[in-house]
Design a protein around this motif. Structure first.
Motif, PDB file in Angstrom:
ATOM      1  N   CYS A 209      19.304  45.788  -8.202  1.00  0.00           N
ATOM      2  CA  CYS A 209      18.086  45.992  -7.423  1.00  0.00           C
ATOM      3  C   CYS A 209      17.201  44.764  -7.575  1.00  0.00           C
ATOM      4  CB  CYS A 209      17.341  47.233  -7.902  1.00  0.00           C
ATOM      5  SG  CYS A 209      18.258  48.751  -7.619  1.00  0.00           S
TER       6      CYS A 209
ATOM      7  N   SER B 115      13.574  42.683  -6.756  1.00  0.00           N
ATOM      8  CA  SER B 115      12.170  42.831  -6.366  1.00  0.00           C
ATOM      9  C   SER B 115      11.860  41.946  -5.160  1.00  0.00           C
ATOM     10  CB  SER B 115      11.249  42.490  -7.540  1.00  0.00           C
ATOM     11  OG  SER B 115      11.502  41.179  -7.994  1.00  0.00           O
ATOM     12  N   ASP B 116      12.564  40.825  -5.021  1.00  0.00           N
ATOM     13  CA  ASP B 116      12.433  39.927  -3.872  1.00  0.00           C
ATOM     14  C   ASP B 116      13.836  39.766  -3.284  1.00  0.00           C
ATOM     15  OD1 ASP B 116      12.301  37.765  -2.119  1.00  0.00           O
ATOM     16  OD2 ASP B 116      10.903  36.640  -3.377  1.00  0.00           O
TER      17      ASP B 116
ATOM     18  N   GLN C  74      17.211  45.970  -2.117  1.00  0.00           N
ATOM     19  CA  GLN C  74      15.782  45.927  -2.386  1.00  0.00           C
ATOM     20  C   GLN C  74      15.409  47.048  -3.339  1.00  0.00           C
ATOM     21  OE1 GLN C  74      13.368  43.648  -1.269  1.00  0.00           O
ATOM     22  NE2 GLN C  74      12.162  44.712  -2.805  1.00  0.00           N
ATOM     23  N   ALA C  75      14.704  46.705  -4.409  1.00  0.00           N
ATOM     24  CA  ALA C  75      14.245  47.705  -5.372  1.00  0.00           C
ATOM     25  C   ALA C  75      13.062  48.472  -4.802  1.00  0.00           C
ATOM     26  CB  ALA C  75      13.819  47.025  -6.674  1.00  0.00           C
ATOM     27  N   ASP C  76      12.907  49.683  -5.271  1.00  0.00           N
ATOM     28  CA  ASP C  76      11.679  50.396  -4.988  1.00  0.00           C
ATOM     29  C   ASP C  76      10.561  49.636  -5.676  1.00  0.00           C
ATOM     30  OD1 ASP C  76      13.101  52.363  -3.638  1.00  0.00           O
ATOM     31  OD2 ASP C  76      13.272  53.643  -5.414  1.00  0.00           O
ATOM     32  N   VAL C  77       9.379  49.705  -5.137  1.00  0.00           N
ATOM     33  CA  VAL C  77       8.255  48.975  -5.715  1.00  0.00           C
ATOM     34  C   VAL C  77       8.058  49.404  -7.162  1.00  0.00           C
ATOM     35  CG1 VAL C  77       5.788  48.526  -5.538  1.00  0.00           C
ATOM     36  CG2 VAL C  77       7.171  48.749  -3.465  1.00  0.00           C
ATOM     37  N   SER C  78       7.931  48.412  -8.028  1.00  0.00           N
ATOM     38  CA  SER C  78       7.734  48.682  -9.449  1.00  0.00           C
ATOM     39  C   SER C  78       6.900  47.570 -10.059  1.00  0.00           C
ATOM     40  CB  SER C  78       9.087  48.746 -10.164  1.00  0.00           C
ATOM     41  OG  SER C  78       8.889  48.839 -11.554  1.00  0.00           O
ATOM     42  N   ASP C  79       6.031  47.947 -10.966  1.00  0.00           N
ATOM     43  CA  ASP C  79       5.243  46.951 -11.689  1.00  0.00           C
ATOM     44  C   ASP C  79       5.967  46.449 -12.923  1.00  0.00           C
ATOM     45  OD1 ASP C  79       3.171  47.207  -9.864  1.00  0.00           O
ATOM     46  OD2 ASP C  79       2.178  48.769 -11.019  1.00  0.00           O
ATOM     47  N   ASP C  80       7.110  47.053 -13.247  1.00  0.00           N
ATOM     48  CA  ASP C  80       7.852  46.676 -14.442  1.00  0.00           C
ATOM     49  C   ASP C  80       8.840  45.569 -14.122  1.00  0.00           C
ATOM     50  OD1 ASP C  80       6.565  48.707 -15.856  1.00  0.00           O
ATOM     51  OD2 ASP C  80       8.099  50.173 -15.304  1.00  0.00           O
TER      52      ASP C  80
END
Length: 137
Positions: free
Chosen positions: A20, A22-23, A63-69
């Motif tokens: 997955c 993030s970009d 594409q990853a699900d939105v995550s702050d980690d």
């Protein structure tokens, strides 16, 4: 791509890996380059990802699900992916290309190419996933 779920002739071999990102665009650029260099061919492309295969094994980037980690390879879970190279020359060529890329760096530069005790490239993808490309001795 052959959509058979499994084949006893490949017992124990890696079937697939799904990563997955993030970009997605940055990750696809890196992985398309590396996997093509390692003999993979692109299979599928869709809005949220891509896949490449080499024999019975395929790699998916989505594409990853939105995550702050952010990804942390020292946390429980995936540490790195290691691939076979066809020669030391291929490891050297990939290393030179990584040094030219803006989205990756050679890891353990002071110990390269023997950071793991054998001839290999260690680098990171744009998300921070460690990638290793190991030369046959």
């Amino acid at each position: 791509m052959n959509h058979d779920r499994s084949n006893f002739e490949h017992t124990g071999q890696l079937h697939h890996v799904e990563l997955c990102a993030s970009d997605l665009a940055a990750s696809v650029d890196f992985w398309a380059w590396l996997l093509t260099e390692l003999g993979y061919e692109q299979n599928n492309e869709w809005d949220g990802g891509r896949s490449w295969s080499n024999g019975p094994t395929y790699i998916v980037i989505k594409q990853a699900d939105v995550s702050d980690d952010p990804f942390d390879r020292q946390a429980p879970g995936l540490n790195h992916l290691a691939f076979h190279a066809d020669s030391r020359a291929q490891v050297d060529e990939l290393t030179a290309e990584i040094r030219e890329r803006a989205d990756s760096v050679v890891l353990y530069e002071d110990q390269h190419p023997y950071a793991g005790g054998y001839y290999a490239l260690y680098c990171e993808d744009p998300a921070g996933i460690k990638v290793e490309v190991v030369s046959p001795e």
